[in-house]
Design an enzyme around this catalytic site. Structure first.
Site, PDB file in Angstrom:
ATOM      1  N   ASP A 137       0.912  -1.160   0.340  1.00  0.00           N
ATOM      2  CA  ASP A 137       0.253   0.183   0.175  1.00  0.00           C
ATOM      3  C   ASP A 137       0.511   1.336  -0.315  1.00  0.00           C
ATOM      4  O   ASP A 137       2.055   1.245   0.249  1.00  0.00           O
ATOM      5  CB  ASP A 137      -1.000  -0.234   1.460  1.00  0.00           C
ATOM      6  CG  ASP A 137      -1.911  -1.140   1.442  1.00  0.00           C
ATOM      7  OD1 ASP A 137      -2.137  -1.761   0.547  1.00  0.00           O
ATOM      8  OD2 ASP A 137      -2.820  -0.728   2.151  1.00  0.00           O
ATOM      9  N   ARG A 188      -1.984  -0.837  -8.228  1.00  0.00           N
ATOM     10  CA  ARG A 188      -2.764   0.058  -8.323  1.00  0.00           C
ATOM     11  C   ARG A 188      -2.563   1.345  -8.430  1.00  0.00           C
ATOM     12  O   ARG A 188      -2.431   2.126  -7.443  1.00  0.00           O
ATOM     13  CB  ARG A 188      -3.350  -0.803  -7.090  1.00  0.00           C
ATOM     14  CG  ARG A 188      -4.258  -0.349  -6.115  1.00  0.00           C
ATOM     15  CD  ARG A 188      -4.727   0.190  -4.750  1.00  0.00           C
ATOM     16  NE  ARG A 188      -4.641  -1.357  -4.689  1.00  0.00           N
ATOM     17  CZ  ARG A 188      -4.408  -1.250  -2.771  1.00  0.00           C
ATOM     18  NH1 ARG A 188      -3.893  -0.840  -2.077  1.00  0.00           N
ATOM     19  NH2 ARG A 188      -4.523  -3.389  -2.870  1.00  0.00           N
TER      20      ARG A 188
HETATM   21  C1  LIG Z   1      -8.804  -1.088  -3.192  1.00  0.00           C
HETATM   22  C2  LIG Z   1      -7.905   0.203  -2.991  1.00  0.00           C
HETATM   23  C3  LIG Z   1      -6.961   0.238  -2.055  1.00  0.00           C
HETATM   24  C4  LIG Z   1      -6.689   1.112  -1.627  1.00  0.00           C
HETATM   25  N1  LIG Z   1      -5.345   1.470  -1.420  1.00  0.00           N
HETATM   26  C5  LIG Z   1      -5.029   3.205  -1.355  1.00  0.00           C
HETATM   27  C6  LIG Z   1      -3.229   3.206  -0.909  1.00  0.00           C
HETATM   28  O1  LIG Z   1      -2.552   2.553  -0.537  1.00  0.00           O
HETATM   29  N2  LIG Z   1      -3.120   4.410  -0.707  1.00  0.00           N
HETATM   30  C7  LIG Z   1      -4.169   5.748  -0.535  1.00  0.00           C
HETATM   31  O2  LIG Z   1      -3.912   6.462  -0.040  1.00  0.00           O
HETATM   32  N3  LIG Z   1      -5.459   5.445  -0.820  1.00  0.00           N
HETATM   33  C8  LIG Z   1      -6.223   4.150  -1.227  1.00  0.00           C
HETATM   34  N4  LIG Z   1      -6.911   3.629  -1.602  1.00  0.00           N
HETATM   35  C9  LIG Z   1      -7.947   4.214  -1.081  1.00  0.00           C
HETATM   36  C10 LIG Z   1      -8.006   5.728  -2.140  1.00  0.00           C
HETATM   37  O3  LIG Z   1      -7.062   6.643  -2.472  1.00  0.00           O
HETATM   38  C11 LIG Z   1      -9.587   6.864  -1.866  1.00  0.00           C
HETATM   39  O4  LIG Z   1      -9.107   7.468  -0.752  1.00  0.00           O
HETATM   40  C12 LIG Z   1     -11.072   6.472  -1.870  1.00  0.00           C
HETATM   41  O5  LIG Z   1     -11.265   4.404  -3.040  1.00  0.00           O
HETATM   42  C13 LIG Z   1     -11.691   7.067  -2.777  1.00  0.00           C
HETATM   43  O6  LIG Z   1     -12.017   7.829  -4.052  1.00  0.00           O
HETATM   44  P1  LIG Z   1     -12.341   7.062  -4.781  1.00  0.00           P
HETATM   45  O7  LIG Z   1     -11.388   7.154  -5.719  1.00  0.00           O
HETATM   46  O8  LIG Z   1     -13.490   6.271  -4.594  1.00  0.00           O
HETATM   47  O9  LIG Z   1     -13.105   8.355  -5.418  1.00  0.00           O
HETATM   48  P2  LIG Z   1     -14.374   9.467  -4.573  1.00  0.00           P
HETATM   49  O10 LIG Z   1     -14.519  10.991  -5.874  1.00  0.00           O
HETATM   50  O11 LIG Z   1     -13.971  10.784  -3.495  1.00  0.00           O
HETATM   51  O12 LIG Z   1     -15.880   8.511  -4.248  1.00  0.00           O
HETATM   52  C14 LIG Z   1     -16.491   8.194  -5.589  1.00  0.00           C
HETATM   53  C15 LIG Z   1     -17.826   7.912  -4.904  1.00  0.00           C
HETATM   54  O13 LIG Z   1     -17.535   6.881  -4.343  1.00  0.00           O
HETATM   55  C16 LIG Z   1     -18.540   6.610  -3.080  1.00  0.00           C
HETATM   56  N5  LIG Z   1     -17.357   6.898  -1.859  1.00  0.00           N
HETATM   57  C17 LIG Z   1     -15.743   7.296  -2.290  1.00  0.00           C
HETATM   58  N6  LIG Z   1     -15.888   6.883  -0.854  1.00  0.00           N
HETATM   59  C18 LIG Z   1     -16.504   6.748  -0.132  1.00  0.00           C
HETATM   60  C19 LIG Z   1     -16.501   5.839   1.151  1.00  0.00           C
HETATM   61  N7  LIG Z   1     -15.631   6.558   1.955  1.00  0.00           N
HETATM   62  N8  LIG Z   1     -17.878   6.250   1.858  1.00  0.00           N
HETATM   63  C20 LIG Z   1     -18.784   5.800   1.217  1.00  0.00           C
HETATM   64  N9  LIG Z   1     -18.766   6.308  -0.209  1.00  0.00           N
HETATM   65  C21 LIG Z   1     -17.959   6.301  -0.368  1.00  0.00           C
HETATM   66  C22 LIG Z   1     -18.893   7.662  -2.896  1.00  0.00           C
HETATM   67  O14 LIG Z   1     -20.275   7.497  -3.930  1.00  0.00           O
HETATM   68  C23 LIG Z   1     -18.304   8.720  -4.418  1.00  0.00           C
HETATM   69  O15 LIG Z   1     -19.180  10.054  -4.308  1.00  0.00           O
HETATM   70  C24 LIG Z   1      -7.516   2.466  -2.024  1.00  0.00           C
HETATM   71  C25 LIG Z   1      -9.060   2.476  -2.745  1.00  0.00           C
HETATM   72  C26 LIG Z   1      -9.045   1.532  -2.488  1.00  0.00           C
HETATM   73  C27 LIG Z   1     -10.546   1.445  -3.748  1.00  0.00           C
END
Ligand SMILES: Cc1cc2nc3c(=O)[nH]c(=O)nc-3n(C[C@H](O)[C@H](O)[C@H](O)COP(=O)(O)OP(=O)(O)OC[C@H]3O[C@@H](n4cnc5c(N)ncnc54)[C@H](O)[C@@H]3O)c2cc1C
Length: 311
Positions: A137, A188
């Site tokens: 990560d 990722r």
């Molecule tokens: C498999 C995976 C691994 C990850 N690993 C890392 C990592 O190693 N380092 C790192 O910095 N980040 C990591 N992340 C987190 C990532 O950086 C984002 O913070 C997170 O995925 C939210 O962003 P989004 O791309 O979904 O988009 P956004 O624009 O934030 O969200 C899009 C839509 O998704 C839904 N959504 C998003 N988050 C939430 C929530 N918390 N609760 C409810 N609904 C939500 C909502 O409907 C929102 O409108 C990871 C995410 C995933 C999916």
């Protein structure tokens, strides 16, 4: 800075306050379970059982980060090794996410070795034996250089058993991706979840989304395995169109999401025949992970306020 970013920064700053941490840790476990599969490895395996029924695979994540003692780091490494046995016993894909700071990245042994690397090698040796995969990560920006350097070393030793994560919100990431191309890494791509200053990260959501698409497209076009880790449906739809248009085969990419978020979308993508994995966090060290999830969506703050009032 747009309203989403202001909200995110406010929540992450408040979450760092010891009194808030104490309050949420005492009263928040019930709420945390919306995003965390449970306390134990057995809980996490049960979550995989449920996901496998809808065609979604699990990414096991034992919660914990930034450990400061050798004992803690080694205990985390042992507990991560135990995940492999649990998955193997059930014949599930062996797929684990770890944080280098959890297994000793900040600690140097008397012989000069980095404890994070010592433990990463133990974990990767076992994963390789079993045909599994371990994702490093990506944590906050001061760790990016070291994590990428350690990824390079580990990939040379363990090949495609290991991969890492790139965060679209950092200005540097487009170049980082390019510089990794010679490794053909399994990456990722995420938007990024930490509290980062404007000196290193975009502060407009629209800009982060734009960078996200650029990164995914560039990594796919370079012919590298790409994990599109987002719940953003408009990005997911654009990626589907992009891969169709560019004739990128389905075994070169997958969608990844988080446990407890958009399970409907996970299921539908699996039904459409895409590879889908859900990240399954478990364990008692849930506070930092939970704070990041609350910070991602303004509606989540109401959820936490209601939960705290219920007490
Ligand atoms: C498999 C995976 C691994 C990850 N690993 C890392 C990592 O190693 N380092 C790192 O910095 N980040 C990591 N992340 C987190 C990532 O950086 C984002 O913070 C997170 O995925 C939210 O962003 P989004 O791309 O979904 O988009 P956004 O624009 O934030 O969200 C899009 C839509 O998704 C839904 N959504 C998003 N988050 C939430 C929530 N918390 N609760 C409810 N609904 C939500 C909502 O409907 C929102 O409108 C990871 C995410 C995933 C999916």
């Amino acid at each position: 800075m747009d309203i989403n970013q202001i909200y995110r920064k406010a929540v992450l700053s408040v979450a760092e306050r010891p009194q808030i941490e104490q309050l949420v840790r005492t009263k928040g476990w019930g709420m945390a379970q919306r995003f965390v599969a449970g306390d134990t490895l057995e809980d996490a395996v049960r979550a995989v059982d449920e996901l496998e029924k809808i065609g979604v695979h699990g990414i096991m994540d034992l919660l914990g980060e930034m450990v400061t003692t050798e004992l803690e780091a080694n205990t985390f490494a042992e507990n991560i090794l135990a995940i492999f046995d649990a998955l193997e016993a059930r014949n599930y894909p062996i797929y684990v996410s770890i944080k280098l700071s959890q297994i000793g990245q900040d600690l140097t042994l008397a012989n000069g070795e980095n404890l994070g690397m010592v433990n990463a090698r133990r974990i990767l040796s076992r994963a390789k034996q079993l045909g599994g995969f371990v994702r490093l990560d990506m944590e906050d920006h001061p760790r990016v250089d070291l994590t990428l350097e350690q990824l390079r070393t580990l990939q040379l030793e363990f090949g495609n058993t290991v991969g890492t994560v790139l965060q679209a919100y950092l200005y540097r990431t487009f170049d980082d991706r390019k510089n990794l191309d010679n490794l053909k890494p399994n990456l990722r791509i995420v938007k990024g979840a930490y509290l980062e200053p404007e000196t290193v990260a975009f502060s407009e959501k629209a800009e982060v989304d734009r960078q996200y698409r650029r990164l995914v497209y560039a990594h796919l076009e370079a012919g590298n395995y790409t994990c599109v880790a987002t719940h953003d449906e408009s990005i997911i739809n654009d990626v589907k169109i992009f891969v169709e248009r560019k004739k990128i085969p389905r075994d070169l990419f997958e969608f990844q999401m988080l446990y407890g978020i958009r399970r409907d979308l996970q299921k539908n993508l699996a039904l459409e025949g895409y590879t889908v994995r859900a990240y399954i966090p478990y364990g008692r060290d849930w506070y930092a992970y939970f704070s990041r999830r609350i910070a991602e969506r303004p509606a989540n703050v109401l959820f936490i306020l209601k939960g705290l009032m219920r007490g």
